[in-house]
Design a protein around this motif. Structure first.
Motif, mmCIF file in Angstrom:
data_model
loop_
_atom_site.group_PDB
_atom_site.id
_atom_site.type_symbol
_atom_site.label_atom_id
_atom_site.label_comp_id
_atom_site.label_asym_id
_atom_site.label_seq_id
_atom_site.Cartn_x
_atom_site.Cartn_y
_atom_site.Cartn_z
ATOM 1 N N ASN A 60 0.812 -1.313 -0.135
ATOM 2 C CA ASN A 60 0.014 0.093 0.281
ATOM 3 C C ASN A 60 1.074 1.243 -0.073
ATOM 4 O O ASN A 60 1.823 0.900 0.608
ATOM 5 C CB ASN A 60 -0.653 -0.242 1.234
ATOM 6 N N CYS A 236 -2.942 3.735 7.964
ATOM 7 C CA CYS A 236 -2.347 1.933 8.093
ATOM 8 C C CYS A 236 -3.139 0.931 8.198
ATOM 9 O O CYS A 236 -3.250 0.299 8.128
ATOM 10 C CB CYS A 236 -0.639 2.159 7.994
ATOM 11 N N TYR A 238 -5.664 1.880 10.101
ATOM 12 C CA TYR A 238 -6.886 2.008 9.866
ATOM 13 C C TYR A 238 -7.732 1.748 9.013
ATOM 14 O O TYR A 238 -8.812 0.526 8.590
ATOM 15 C CB TYR A 238 -7.673 3.939 10.041
ATOM 16 N N ILE A 239 -6.654 1.262 7.500
ATOM 17 C CA ILE A 239 -6.967 0.722 6.944
ATOM 18 C C ILE A 239 -6.973 -0.542 6.394
ATOM 19 O O ILE A 239 -7.026 -1.514 5.289
ATOM 20 C CB ILE A 239 -6.001 1.338 5.216
#
Length: 346
Positions: A60, A236, A238-239
């Protein structure tokens, strides 16, 4: 990337007012273009960071930004400790936090742009950040915005339009620069939006930095690195992207990203000690040249004619701004300053 562009902006208020170590003067006498060389090598390192961000498709972009900020934080803390600086000085804390927020958001957006746009196109748009500073400096600091600023802003905007190639102006096809074949335009609106947003956040960070000119750059960069590291780690988590890369090659490239960022920061700092900000800004345009080379070499993406023309306009605007800044710093009776009188449009 925003953080190394912002570091360059600090030279007027910090680095030029410091005492240069005798060894630095000796080195500059031995190699008068050392500052330019260091700035160019710094651009090389930062361009490799962009290649890694675009190439690591399984990681990501926000997680990659976390490793990038480690490279921002590491060189700053020892310098601040050595100088016995106050890390979070009173009276500047709100501006410091705002600067950290806009800088961090700008870099995360730039990483998204690198992932969803051709490397050179995203690099050129983000590289145009200094040109847009005049707009926000006029709005928030009431600084003058003369004819020269208007011309460079217009040239930059035209260049950005040529690079992004919105379909309602250019249609759904474009011409390859090499073989002149008609290619379908794989236009992704969010890539250019992220790149332009990153540019605007970076320009606002410049304006905030002007309110922090009394602070040493190590204090600003230490706060930026620490805040950004915490910010990206929270995002990071949270997602659901907070994980170590599984592939051995990906792990190596993530470490290389932090090392290249660290090396680029140190080299740019040294370049600004050897040379004035204007020439360094011009040398930093090598970043765009490297971006086009890496785009063709690693990603097999041939730039379109519109991209090349747009890049020329944007780079010309930034180079002219750097020349003007350098010329204004020269003595009034300098022959070079007189030859560059056309840059003094107000």
């Amino acid at each position: 990337m925003p953080e190394h562009l912002e570091l360059q902006q600090l030279v007027d208020g910090v680095l030029q007012g410091t005492t240069r170590h005798p060894s630095l003067s000796w080195l500059q006498c031995s190699c008068p273009y050392l500052g330019i060389i260091l700035a160019t090598v710094s651009s090389f390192f930062f361009s490799l960071c962009s290649v890694i961000v675009k190439g690591l498709v399984d990681v990501n972009p926000i997680e990659l930004a976390t490793f990038r900020f480690i490279g921002v934080l590491l060189p700053s803390i020892p310098i601040a400790i050595y100088r016995e600086e106050t890390f979070f000085p009173e009276g500047k804390r709100i501006i410091l936090v705002l600067r950290c927020f806009v800088g961090t958001t700008g870099l995360m957006l730039s990483f998204y742009a690198f992932r969803h746009m051709p490397l050179a196109d995203a690099s050129v748009i983000i590289f145009s950040t200094p040109v847009f500073v005049a707009i926000f400096a006029r709005l928030f600091l009431r600084e003058a915005c003369g004819m020269f600023n208007v011309i460079t802003i217009v040239l930059t905007l035209i260049g950005v339009v040529l690079i992004t190639k919105p379909p309602f102006l250019f249609g759904d096809h474009q011409v390859s620069l090499v073989d002149e074949q008609i290619m379908e335009n794989s236009y992704d609106i969010w890539g250019p939006v992220a790149a332009l947003s990153s540019t605007l956040f970076g320009a606002n960070a410049y304006v905030l930095l002007r309110a922090l000119k009394g602070l040493h750059f190590s204090v600003i960069m230490s706060n930026f690195g620490a805040f950004a590291l915490l910010y990206t780690l929270i995002v990071c988590y949270y997602i659901g992207a907070l994980c170590w890369p599984l592939c051995g090659t990906d792990r190596f490239l993530v470490i290389a990203l932090a090392l290249f960022s660290f090396g680029g920061q140190i080299l740019l700092t040294l370049a600004l000690q050897y040379e004035q900000a204007g020439p360094v800004a011009i040398a930093r345009s090598a970043d765009i040249v490297f971006a086009f080379i890496w785009q063709i070499m690693f990603f097999k993406e041939t730039p379109s004619l519109y991209s090349v023309l747009g890049a020329l306009l944007v780079v010309s605007s930034v180079v002219l701004s750097g020349l003007r800044k350098w010329a204004l710093a020269l003595p009034r009776d300098s022959e070079t300053r007189k030859k560059l009188h056309f840059l003094y449009l107000e």
